[in-house]
Design a protein around this motif. Sequence first.
Motif, PDB file in Angstrom:
ATOM      1  N   ALA A  67      36.070 -71.537 105.049  1.00 38.42           N
ATOM      2  CA  ALA A  67      36.586 -70.594 104.215  1.00 38.42           C
ATOM      3  C   ALA A  67      36.235 -70.638 102.481  1.00 38.42           C
ATOM      4  O   ALA A  67      35.930 -69.639 102.253  1.00 38.42           O
ATOM      5  N   VAL A 210      39.251 -64.139 105.838  1.00 37.92           N
ATOM      6  CA  VAL A 210      39.282 -64.827 104.536  1.00 37.92           C
ATOM      7  C   VAL A 210      38.932 -64.026 103.471  1.00 37.92           C
ATOM      8  O   VAL A 210      39.402 -64.492 102.381  1.00 37.92           O
ATOM      9  N   TRP A 234      31.205 -69.673 108.521  1.00 37.70           N
ATOM     10  CA  TRP A 234      31.519 -68.611 107.628  1.00 37.70           C
ATOM     11  C   TRP A 234      30.370 -67.339 108.169  1.00 37.70           C
ATOM     12  O   TRP A 234      29.391 -67.670 108.187  1.00 37.70           O
TER      13      TRP A 234
END
Length: 396
Positions: A67, A210, A234
């Motif tokens: 994140a 996120v 990610w």
Amino acid sequence: MNPISGDDDTKAPQEELNDFWEKLITKKPGKVTNIFPSSLYANLLPPQRQPSPEKGRNAAESYEAAADECRARIQFTDPEFDIETDLREDKNCLEGLMSWYDDPLPPQAPVSPGRLGEALDTLAKSKLLDAPTLLVNLNTAAGLLDVPQPSDSDGPGSVHRIDWIFEKPSFTVDSYSSSDVKQGANGDCWFIAAVATICSNPSLMDKICVAKDADCQECGVYGFVFYRDGEWIWTVVDDNLYVRDQDFDSYGDDYDPTGAKERKYKKNNQTGSDALYFASCVDQNETWLPLLEKAYAKAHGDYNAIIGGISGEAVEDLTGGVTTKIKTNRILSKERLWKELKQVNKEFLFSASSPGSYGDDSDARQGLALSHAYSVIKAVDPKDEQGNEQRLVLIR
């Protein structure tokens, strides 16, 4: 004796080999999980990804690292998944690098009504064809080809940014909801069902999306995290999305000096969620689902890679949990399963899928569409008018 290494140079080869295996073999049982020393990774991986000498990172540490990395990368654009250029050229974002193998012959360029008319007019002037017949054919062709409208099988017609497609775009409208999601032209109902399942818990959705704040919306770049191969990864995507219809007058044959025709065409064909080629939200200005689907497709390589799948695996990718597959004709304890179903969206997440068509069941079986995925929203056991308990499951 070698003064540098300390090895005995007088040992025979077999003695050296025996010593090697004696040092390698341990009396303590266990598994070998890494054949390289931990110090090797210190020079290859960024600091937050260094494995501990004693044990690997847990899921929470992996998520926070992914994140944080995703938020740090949000300032950059997305040249790795450029669907705008890709639509005009290789279509690798749509179909993958091997799409050329299944289609050895390049597709023929479409002929616009104007060009067709010019060709027929040239034939008429040359007197090679009968003029009355030619006029009938020309009128018929013009009626059929007035404004080319690509079907879903033809692929998307154009690519545009969110602020071009939506009048008042918003990442979410009244948070997330299972009733928000609509599957598009891609065969990823398994992924859409998993998303609808997780929507019942907005906190889980916030952990996936996120990077979605006002700054992200202004620069047109969004960040998501998924659970893949034992750790969180990610993914950053820009806000270009596939639109179902091609742009107005894409072949340059329609004279529109005031732009009135183009504005009307855009309003009717390329505005709002209904204009998108792939997944969309029910609200005409909500954007989170097509962006999430795009990020998921990018994480797998292309949109074609997420056609067909198991919804439980998509739930794993979105939550980091562990899925269990239960066949309804092989349930050992129906009472235990019902107790767990009543805890849906509290302690458990459930999705369901129907089998493929067979026999005479071509459209549906017991009210369910075949070869399709569903999300389980709620399970209740109210009593009917006679006081008998009825077990009801709400699916979508």
